[in-house]
Write a protein that holds these residues in place. Structure first.
Motif, PDB file in Angstrom:
ATOM      1  N   ILE A   1       0.872  -1.185   0.000  1.00  0.00           N
ATOM      2  CA  ILE A   1       0.000   0.000   0.000  1.00  0.00           C
ATOM      3  C   ILE A   1       0.903   1.227   0.000  1.00  0.00           C
ATOM      4  CG2 ILE A   1      -1.978   1.143   1.059  1.00  0.00           C
ATOM      5  CD1 ILE A   1      -2.537  -1.387   2.654  1.00  0.00           C
ATOM      6  N   LYS A   2       0.845   1.983  -1.099  1.00  0.00           N
ATOM      7  CA  LYS A   2       1.775   3.100  -1.253  1.00  0.00           C
ATOM      8  C   LYS A   2       1.074   4.402  -0.899  1.00  0.00           C
ATOM      9  CE  LYS A   2       5.447   3.756  -2.683  1.00  0.00           C
ATOM     10  NZ  LYS A   2       5.546   5.117  -2.906  1.00  0.00           N
ATOM     11  N   SER A   3       0.964   4.654   0.418  1.00  0.00           N
ATOM     12  CA  SER A   3       0.243   5.868   0.795  1.00  0.00           C
ATOM     13  C   SER A   3       1.181   7.073   0.958  1.00  0.00           C
ATOM     14  CB  SER A   3      -0.565   5.637   2.071  1.00  0.00           C
ATOM     15  OG  SER A   3       0.289   5.265   3.110  1.00  0.00           O
TER      16      SER A   3
ATOM     17  N   ALA B   1       3.395  10.322   0.226  1.00  0.00           N
ATOM     18  CA  ALA B   1       3.317  11.430  -0.739  1.00  0.00           C
ATOM     19  C   ALA B   1       4.740  11.685  -1.236  1.00  0.00           C
ATOM     20  CB  ALA B   1       2.753  12.660  -0.060  1.00  0.00           C
ATOM     21  N   VAL B   2       5.082  10.974  -2.280  1.00  0.00           N
ATOM     22  CA  VAL B   2       6.472  11.016  -2.771  1.00  0.00           C
ATOM     23  C   VAL B   2       6.666  12.282  -3.613  1.00  0.00           C
ATOM     24  CG1 VAL B   2       8.217   9.750  -4.105  1.00  0.00           C
ATOM     25  CG2 VAL B   2       6.428   8.500  -2.884  1.00  0.00           C
ATOM     26  N   SER B   3       7.781  12.929  -3.380  1.00  0.00           N
ATOM     27  CA  SER B   3       8.080  14.136  -4.146  1.00  0.00           C
ATOM     28  C   SER B   3       8.322  13.765  -5.618  1.00  0.00           C
ATOM     29  CB  SER B   3       9.333  14.775  -3.551  1.00  0.00           C
ATOM     30  OG  SER B   3       9.645  15.926  -4.241  1.00  0.00           O
ATOM     31  N   ASP B   4       7.615  14.441  -6.515  1.00  0.00           N
ATOM     32  CA  ASP B   4       7.752  14.089  -7.937  1.00  0.00           C
ATOM     33  C   ASP B   4       9.075  14.569  -8.526  1.00  0.00           C
ATOM     34  OD1 ASP B   4       5.364  12.743  -8.194  1.00  0.00           O
ATOM     35  OD2 ASP B   4       4.227  14.588  -8.483  1.00  0.00           O
ATOM     36  N   TYR B   5       9.625  15.638  -7.944  1.00  0.00           N
ATOM     37  CA  TYR B   5      10.874  16.210  -8.477  1.00  0.00           C
ATOM     38  C   TYR B   5      11.914  16.348  -7.381  1.00  0.00           C
ATOM     39  CZ  TYR B   5       8.322  17.294 -12.710  1.00  0.00           C
ATOM     40  OH  TYR B   5       7.615  17.182 -13.861  1.00  0.00           O
TER      41      TYR B   5
ATOM     42  N   VAL C   1      -1.554  -1.518  -4.211  1.00  0.00           N
ATOM     43  CA  VAL C   1      -2.527  -0.442  -3.982  1.00  0.00           C
ATOM     44  C   VAL C   1      -1.815   0.906  -4.012  1.00  0.00           C
ATOM     45  CG1 VAL C   1      -4.278   0.463  -2.389  1.00  0.00           C
ATOM     46  CG2 VAL C   1      -3.798  -2.005  -2.446  1.00  0.00           C
ATOM     47  N   GLY C   2      -2.294   1.798  -4.848  1.00  0.00           N
ATOM     48  CA  GLY C   2      -1.722   3.140  -4.913  1.00  0.00           C
ATOM     49  C   GLY C   2      -2.696   4.159  -4.354  1.00  0.00           C
ATOM     50  N   PHE C   3      -2.204   5.355  -4.155  1.00  0.00           N
ATOM     51  CA  PHE C   3      -3.057   6.471  -3.742  1.00  0.00           C
ATOM     52  C   PHE C   3      -3.027   7.514  -4.846  1.00  0.00           C
ATOM     53  CE2 PHE C   3      -4.457   6.646   0.788  1.00  0.00           C
ATOM     54  CZ  PHE C   3      -4.190   5.336   1.094  1.00  0.00           C
ATOM     55  N   ALA C   4      -4.076   8.276  -4.940  1.00  0.00           N
ATOM     56  CA  ALA C   4      -4.080   9.378  -5.896  1.00  0.00           C
ATOM     57  C   ALA C   4      -4.664  10.591  -5.204  1.00  0.00           C
ATOM     58  CB  ALA C   4      -4.923   9.014  -7.107  1.00  0.00           C
ATOM     59  N   LEU C   5      -3.963  11.680  -5.326  1.00  0.00           N
ATOM     60  CA  LEU C   5      -4.445  12.937  -4.770  1.00  0.00           C
ATOM     61  C   LEU C   5      -4.719  13.853  -5.956  1.00  0.00           C
ATOM     62  CD1 LEU C   5      -4.848  14.547  -2.134  1.00  0.00           C
ATOM     63  CD2 LEU C   5      -2.519  15.342  -2.399  1.00  0.00           C
ATOM     64  N   GLU C   6      -5.982  14.184  -6.152  1.00  0.00           N
ATOM     65  CA  GLU C   6      -6.341  14.914  -7.369  1.00  0.00           C
ATOM     66  C   GLU C   6      -7.121  16.179  -7.016  1.00  0.00           C
ATOM     67  OE1 GLU C   6      -5.276  13.834 -10.235  1.00  0.00           O
ATOM     68  OE2 GLU C   6      -4.677  11.810  -9.697  1.00  0.00           O
ATOM     69  N   THR C   7      -7.054  17.154  -7.905  1.00  0.00           N
ATOM     70  CA  THR C   7      -7.806  18.389  -7.684  1.00  0.00           C
ATOM     71  C   THR C   7      -8.906  18.571  -8.731  1.00  0.00           C
ATOM     72  OG1 THR C   7      -6.143  19.530  -8.981  1.00  0.00           O
ATOM     73  CG2 THR C   7      -5.915  19.657  -6.589  1.00  0.00           C
TER      74      THR C   7
ATOM     75  N   SER D   1      -7.083   6.300 -14.715  1.00  0.00           N
ATOM     76  CA  SER D   1      -6.003   6.155 -15.693  1.00  0.00           C
ATOM     77  C   SER D   1      -4.677   5.875 -14.976  1.00  0.00           C
ATOM     78  CB  SER D   1      -5.949   7.364 -16.632  1.00  0.00           C
ATOM     79  OG  SER D   1      -4.965   8.255 -16.233  1.00  0.00           O
ATOM     80  N   LYS D   2      -4.507   6.441 -13.761  1.00  0.00           N
ATOM     81  CA  LYS D   2      -3.300   6.156 -12.966  1.00  0.00           C
ATOM     82  C   LYS D   2      -3.236   4.671 -12.611  1.00  0.00           C
ATOM     83  CE  LYS D   2      -2.168   9.936 -10.567  1.00  0.00           C
ATOM     84  NZ  LYS D   2      -2.224  10.912  -9.472  1.00  0.00           N
ATOM     85  N   LEU D   3      -4.404   4.116 -12.245  1.00  0.00           N
ATOM     86  CA  LEU D   3      -4.485   2.693 -11.863  1.00  0.00           C
ATOM     87  C   LEU D   3      -4.001   1.807 -13.016  1.00  0.00           C
ATOM     88  CD1 LEU D   3      -7.172   0.896  -9.874  1.00  0.00           C
ATOM     89  CD2 LEU D   3      -6.973   0.181 -12.219  1.00  0.00           C
TER      90      LEU D   3
ATOM     91  N   ASN E   1      11.822  12.613 -10.194  1.00  0.00           N
ATOM     92  CA  ASN E   1      12.209  11.531  -9.295  1.00  0.00           C
ATOM     93  C   ASN E   1      11.782  10.204  -9.896  1.00  0.00           C
ATOM     94  OD1 ASN E   1      13.571  11.537  -6.846  1.00  0.00           O
ATOM     95  ND2 ASN E   1      11.922  12.630  -5.806  1.00  0.00           N
ATOM     96  N   ILE E   2      12.346   9.149  -9.402  1.00  0.00           N
ATOM     97  CA  ILE E   2      11.884   7.841  -9.841  1.00  0.00           C
ATOM     98  C   ILE E   2      10.450   7.646  -9.338  1.00  0.00           C
ATOM     99  CG2 ILE E   2      12.835   6.639  -7.787  1.00  0.00           C
ATOM    100  CD1 ILE E   2      13.614   4.444  -9.958  1.00  0.00           C
ATOM    101  N   ASP E   3       9.569   7.097 -10.175  1.00  0.00           N
ATOM    102  CA  ASP E   3       8.189   6.824  -9.744  1.00  0.00           C
ATOM    103  C   ASP E   3       8.161   5.415  -9.151  1.00  0.00           C
ATOM    104  OD1 ASP E   3       5.512   6.064  -9.528  1.00  0.00           O
ATOM    105  OD2 ASP E   3       4.923   7.524 -11.061  1.00  0.00           O
ATOM    106  N   ILE E   4       8.173   5.362  -7.837  1.00  0.00           N
ATOM    107  CA  ILE E   4       8.301   4.063  -7.144  1.00  0.00           C
ATOM    108  C   ILE E   4       7.146   3.143  -7.523  1.00  0.00           C
ATOM    109  CG2 ILE E   4       8.582   2.935  -4.902  1.00  0.00           C
ATOM    110  CD1 ILE E   4       9.367   5.731  -3.785  1.00  0.00           C
TER     111      ILE E   4
END
Ligand code: CTP
Length: 401
Positions: A273-275, A277-281, A322-328, A337-339, A305-308
């Motif tokens: 479960i990848k909850s 909040a990994v820094s993208d850059y 299982v991934g998480f998505a934080l969207e606006t 689409s991320k899934l 950054n590497i996308d783990i």
């Protein structure tokens, strides 16, 4: 954290010399944060003081059918209150009466009213223990669902040596903990959870980070441990802490460190479960020395950054990912689409449009989207309860596969 934490444990003491050891048993259970009540047969009061047991258990000790407040149905109340009952020491006399539905004291009447698991720790001299009638009674108790805690071997109160000693309090607690653990829904499963933000260093004193508190990931780890899983929690910098004998907590700073640790354990886990909040850059260049404020403007060049999670998706074998998505905006579409893009089995969506969801909050509002694109909507809840929903969903999917 023990599986006995918050459990209501009823100890029934009967008249054997090992009754003195029940003081230690009560202490151990209280230390493991169980709620403990003690009931006693009249004979057992000769062997151990009800006052001591009441002080240690922090509850009144009962041994009469009619309680001090003149209620007569305390055997039913006690049986309903308890999540489990331990008869210890269990004498040959009490075992015989239990096997034959006799109920001439409070312990026996409570046993007969009991609906939850009963553990029996026999204690008697070796010949009494071996006697075929006693063995038949023990067998009968087993057959009807009671769990017998094996007796110890050694010196007996009579001076003889052999089988018949009551199991030591530590062994009684171990036996019960193992028994409960075996029945937990995630027993034997290895779960890897990531939590918190990542910090990407600019120079020795500065970093790029985000506001993630780690609460969601730590709540997931706590809930998975409660369900009997072995948990590896890989955590970015947070103020949170968690300790448990089935937990390995690994603290990291950067996305790359998180990636390295996740990859070390990936092959051996059942669920990820990848909850976090990994820094993208991250900064393209790390400055060995603190950057001085010499210029009016300063530009930092960032690189991806590497996308783990994507890497996990690519390397996936049998793991449930299982991934998480934080969207606006376009939340559901983006999450779906991320899934697909990251080859996930499930994605948990938080919308930043919900005022009760997301970073630094104690509550969260989620949608759970499965690989088959079914979407489940949940109300705003505490992150502890959100963790329950997420793990329930994962278990439901795994049990249907
Ligand atoms: N994630 C990851 N490694 C990264 C970035 C994100 O493993 N470098 C994981 C997060 O732990 C989370 C999921 O990817 O489980 C989604 O994170 P999110 O930031 O919402 O999505 P991104 O894939 O980064 O896409 P975007 O920023 O474009 O929305």
């Amino acid at each position: 954290m023990s599986v006995l934490q918050d459990k209501n444990v009823l100890i029934a003491v009967t008249g054997g010399i090992a009754a003195y050891k029940i003081t230690y048993l009560v202490r151990l259970l209280v230390k493991n944060k169980a709620n403990v009540k003690v009931i006693m047969t009249p004979a057992s009061r000769e062997f151990v003081s009800p006052f001591v047991l009441s002080t240690l258990s922090k509850n009144p000790v009962e041994s009469e059918f009619i309680a001090d407040d003149e209620t007569w149905n305390n055997h039913v109340e006690l049986a309903l209150w308890s999540d489990l009952m331990i008869v210890a020491p269990a004498t040959a006399n009490t075992i015989a009466k239990m096997a034959n539905a006799q109920s001439d004291n409070l312990v026996l009447a409570t046993y007969l009213s009991q609906k939850s698991q009963v553990y029996v720790a026999p204690a008697m001299d070796l010949d009494m223990y071996k006697h075929s009638s006693n063995q038949e009674n023990i067998e009968k108790l087993k057959e009807i669902g009671n769990k017998i805690i094996p007796v110890g071997v050694g010196e007996l109160a009579s001076g003889l040596e052999g089988e018949g000693r009551m199991a030591e309090p530590e062994n009684i607690v171990d036996f019960i903990e193992n028994d409960i653990q075996k029945q937990l829904s995630l027993n034997g499963k290895n779960i890897l959870i990531t939590a918190g933000p990542t910090y990407e260093s600019i120079d020795p004193v500065r970093f790029i980070g985000n506001h993630s508190s780690g609460k969601m990931g730590y709540s997931l780890a706590k809930e998975a441990l409660k369900r009997g899983a072995n948990v590896i929690l890989i955590s970015g910098p947070t103020h949170l802490d968690l300790q448990h004998k089935n937990l390995k907590l690994i603290r990291v700073q950067s996305a790359y460190e998180m990636y390295t640790e996740v990859m070390k354990y990936y092959a051996g886990v059942d669920i990820v479960i990848k909850s976090a909040a990994v820094s993208d850059y991250k900064p393209k260049v790390y400055h060995e020395n603190k950057i001085k404020k010499e210029e009016v403007e300063l530009s930092l060049e960032l690189e991806k950054n590497i996308d783990i999670l994507s890497e996990l998706g690519k390397a996936k074998e049998n793991q449930f990912l299982v991934g998480f998505a934080l969207e606006t905006n376009n939340e559901l579409e983006n999450a779906k689409s991320k899934l697909k893009r990251k080859n996930l089995d499930m994605i948990v969506l938080n919308s930043l449009q919900d005022k009760d969801a997301g970073f630094k909050k104690d509550t969260n509002k989620i949608y759970i989207i499965s690989k088959d694109t079914t979407v489940d909507y949940y109300e705003t809840k505490s992150k502890e309860l959100v963790a329950v929903d997420i793990l329930d969903s994962i278990e439901a999917k795994l049990n249907n596969e």
